[in-house]
Motif scaffolding. Structure first.
Motif, short mmCIF file in Angstrom:
data_model
loop_
_atom_site.label_atom_id
_atom_site.label_comp_id
_atom_site.label_asym_id
_atom_site.label_seq_id
_atom_site.Cartn_x
_atom_site.Cartn_y
_atom_site.Cartn_z
N ARG A 268 43.74 61.03 30.78
CA ARG A 268 44.96 61.45 31.47
C ARG A 268 45.83 60.29 31.93
N ASP A 269 45.40 59.04 31.67
CA ASP A 269 46.21 57.86 32.00
C ASP A 269 46.54 57.80 33.49
N THR A 270 45.57 58.15 34.33
CA THR A 270 45.77 58.08 35.77
C THR A 270 44.52 57.50 36.43
N LEU A 271 44.57 57.26 37.75
CA LEU A 271 43.50 56.59 38.51
C LEU A 271 43.25 55.17 38.01
N LYS A 272 44.31 54.51 37.55
CA LYS A 272 44.15 53.17 36.98
C LYS A 272 43.70 52.15 38.01
N ALA A 273 44.44 52.07 39.13
CA ALA A 273 44.11 51.07 40.14
C ALA A 273 42.72 51.32 40.72
N TRP A 274 42.38 52.58 40.93
CA TRP A 274 41.07 52.92 41.46
C TRP A 274 39.96 52.48 40.50
N THR A 275 40.16 52.68 39.21
CA THR A 275 39.16 52.30 38.22
C THR A 275 38.98 50.78 38.18
N ILE A 276 40.09 50.06 38.26
CA ILE A 276 40.01 48.59 38.31
C ILE A 276 39.21 48.15 39.53
N LEU A 277 39.50 48.75 40.68
CA LEU A 277 38.80 48.40 41.91
C LEU A 277 37.31 48.70 41.79
N LEU A 278 36.98 49.83 41.19
CA LEU A 278 35.56 50.18 41.02
C LEU A 278 34.85 49.16 40.14
N ALA A 279 35.52 48.71 39.07
CA ALA A 279 34.91 47.72 38.19
C ALA A 279 34.61 46.43 38.95
N ILE A 280 35.53 46.03 39.82
CA ILE A 280 35.32 44.81 40.63
C ILE A 280 34.17 45.01 41.61
N LEU A 281 34.18 46.14 42.31
CA LEU A 281 33.17 46.38 43.34
C LEU A 281 31.78 46.57 42.76
#
Length: 663
Positions: A268-281
């Motif tokens: 769906r091309d959404t939750l991009k910033a959240w996914t990036i943050l999860l990858a970092i955390l």
């Protein structure tokens, strides 16, 4: 000479990591293809060099080369060959070498299989991966050199901790490390995406296989560790919420959220910033676990090092990686374009709820793990946070998550009809209620939380089966047609079903063994009987036996039920003379629905009775059966062509290859 060769190979790997970290990064910034191409041979060369170093250390263990301090401290000539090999990573220095080997393997994997990645993104990903490797290689060489020589070599070594001389724990660290380090690839993709300012569906498709592979490995590592604790430590439990257990569980929780969040980005091309943050955390939590077990903060069989200087080095690495990536996220995340909108009741909404609950659960475990450590560091006081805290904070968070997992796969993307979906699940709800009532009746009404959790587990298991049945339209069309539809289902769909069903099976085992376990502790002598859960155990004899590098005292219990003999249980108490340590070896008889579990301890004084601990563990085998199902589900999803980025797909008519990412 071979150890010096291994040491040189490790130095060469450090040099190659520096080249891989600098040259492709500059090439990506300049748009210079030649400089970016340096990343691939550097990554492969780094893997080869570290593999040679690891082979050199393994050779030293196999031949019992006691001129190396690492071998002296962790091996012995009488140790069985399996444990000579696994002893390579059963210590701090060797385990760090295994860590960097896994890290190099992941980097080489991106270099080889990332053929369809944009050149600049691939160069940046491999550069970030190299900087991580550079940090840990320098840590290994400057503070934890596995090839350090001993001036006056002894005739024999000090042997490996007896608790680590076990097949389960032999393979637990490699799986665990592959999980930890596998998340570094998602971290590298996240940092590279922030540098490029681009996160889209293609990026999510590239990240998902690496995240899934890391998740599968970490699942296997945690399950093996739990199984080892169950049968080796002799306390009849499989999880104690120990801080070292928790630091492996937190990346698993965050990685599970990342895996589901990446699906939303891809679809769906959404939750991009959240996914990036999860990858970092997620990777930051992996680094935190590495710091805790190697800093001297904990005294545990899992804690490899007690040198604060080493802990400070890893803390600095963690600060640079986590702090730098979060600063980059704060700078670049606002520039990421927002994706498509969706209603709260939709598959996106269900996956977002999944993420929020998993993130909250991770934070709960984080607080319970770190608070006692911070309190002791600040005040010198000690406080214990154990199972009661987690049972009343973590478990209630998981129940709504399980409820949402049952509903989520039935929801449509963007907007869904919740009443319609619940109507399709009415028989599943009825089955869950009946299961709860049946358990309530069989267990005399308690504990209430366990009965409720069992009902939710049945809900998830039944909902998963119904979701698959609806996909193939089972009993709605002829069975031959349903079979044809089942064969055409993508492997990722089967993977999801197996993973969700595996979690339900795991839950059933966890609930049964935690809530309704029976325990009997008695002083026994030959001829005495112990009664438990309808079984009778009669101590026939206590025998002294000789193992390859230990002596054991073995109790021989005959097991009967209703007068019928069911076999013999032989728990042991082993003594390892080299280390002057003893271990408890439990004897376990299982029928798939429960375990009969026995241990024996030597009497405090000669002539006194032996102490027998007998447990009946209902449904405990389901824990590891469920974990195996989850791993199998992840492997099935990885086998799906749509997740094998860059794998060509042949068209039946034209015979042309189409990138899998375009499917």
């Amino acid at each position: 000479m071979i150890p010096e060769f291994g040491h040189f190979a490790l130095i060469l790997a450090l040099v190659l990591a520096a080249i891989q970290g600098i040259v492709p990064f500059i090439g990506a910034r300049r748009g210079d293809a030649r400089w970016m191409e340096v990343a691939r041979p550097a990554a492969l060369g780094q893997l080869g060099a570290i593999a040679l170093a690891f082979a050199a250390l393994t050779h030293a263990y196999v031949v019992s080369d006691f001129t190396l301090a690492n071998v002296v401290e962790n091996s012995h000539s009488a140790k069985p060959m399996l444990y000579k090999v696994t002893g390579v990573w059963g210590n701090h220095e060797g385990s760090m070498l295994l860590w960097v080997l896994m890290l190099a393997l992941c980097g080489a994997g991106v270099a080889v299989f990332g053929r369809n990645l944009p050149a600049t993104l691939k160069a940046r990903v491999l550069s970030v991966q190299a900087w991580i490797a550079l940090g840990f290689l320098s840590f290994s060489l400057f503070t934890s050199n596995p090839f350090e020589r001993v001036p006056n070599p002894p005739l024999d070594g000090n042997d490996l901790n007896p608790l680590l001389q076990d097949p389960g724990l032999a393979f637990h660290p490699p799986l665990l490390y592959l999980g930890y380090v596998g998340f570094s690839v998602a971290f590298s993709f996240a940092v590279a995406a922030l540098l490029e300012g681009r996160v889209d569906a293609a990026w999510a498709r590239w990240v998902r296989p690496w995240t899934l592979a890391a998740w599968c490995s970490l699942t296997g590592g945690i399950a093996l560790g739990s199984w080892w604790a169950y049968y080796e430590l002799g306390w009849g439990g499989w999880w104690f919420w120990d801080p070292v257990e928790n630091v492996s569980f937190m990346p698993w929780l965050a990685g599970t959220a990342l895996l589901h969040s990446a699906i939303v980005v891809e679809k769906r091309d959404t939750l991009k910033a959240w996914t990036i943050l999860l990858a970092i955390l997620t990777f930051s939590l992996s680094l935190m676990g590495t710091f805790i077990v190697r800093s001297g903060l904990l005294t545990s069989v899992h804690a490899f090092a007690v040198d604060p200087e080493r802990g400070s080095y890893i803390l600095a690495l963690m600060g640079i990686a986590t702090g730098g990536s979060l600063a980059l996220f704060a700078w670049r995340a606002p520039t990421l374009k927002a994706g498509g909108l969706f209603a709260p009741v939709s598959r996106e909404g269900a996956l977002l709820l999944n993420n929020l609950l998993l993130a909250t659960a991770t934070a709960t475990v984080l607080i319970g793990t770190l608070y006692p450590l911070f309190l002791e560091a600040l005040t010198g006081g000690r406080v214990s946070i154990g199972p009661p805290f987690y049972n009343y904070t973590f478990v209630p968070l998981m129940l709504p998550l399980v409820a949402a997992m049952g509903v989520g796969p039935f929801l449509a993307w963007k907007r869904a009809d919740l009443p319609g979906v619940l109507g399709r699940l009415r028989f599943v709800a009825l089955l869950a209620v009946l299961a709860g009532l049946a358990v309530w009746y069989l267990q005399n009404g308690g504990p209430v939380l366990a009965i409720l959790a069992m009902a939710f587990a049945v809900w998830l298991l039944a909902a998963t089966v119904v979701e698959w049945a609806e996909r193939v339209r089972l009993f709605r069309i002829p069975l031959a047609d349903s079979w044809a539809r089942a064969r055409k289902l993508p492997r990722s769909a089967y993977g999801m079903s197996f993973a969700h069903a595996g979690l339900a099976v795991c839950m059933i085992g966890m609930i049964g063994s935690s809530a309704w376990k029976e325990e009997v502790v008695e002083a026994v002598s030959p001829g005495d009987q112990v009664e438990i859960a309808g079984f009778t155990l009669t101590l026939q004899n206590v025998e002294a036996r000789q193992g390859p590098n230990y002596r054991s005292t073995t109790g021989v219990f005959e097991v009967t039920r209703d007068g019928q003999s069911l076999g013999v249980l032989e728990p042991e108490r082993r003594h390892y003379p080299v280390t002057d340590r003893s271990t408890t070896e439990a004897a376990i008889r299982t029928n798939g629905l429960g375990d009969l579990y026995a241990t024996i301890n030597e009497p405090p004084e000669e002539g006194q009775d032996w102490t027998a601990r007998i447990y009946y563990e209902p449904l405990v085998p389901w824990i590891w059966a469920g974990a195996a199902m989850m791993m199998f589900g992840g492997a099935l999803s990885l086998a799906d062509r749509r997740l094998r980025v860059g794998a060509p797909r042949r068209t039946s008519r034209q015979g042309k290859a189409v990138p899998a990412a375009a499917e």
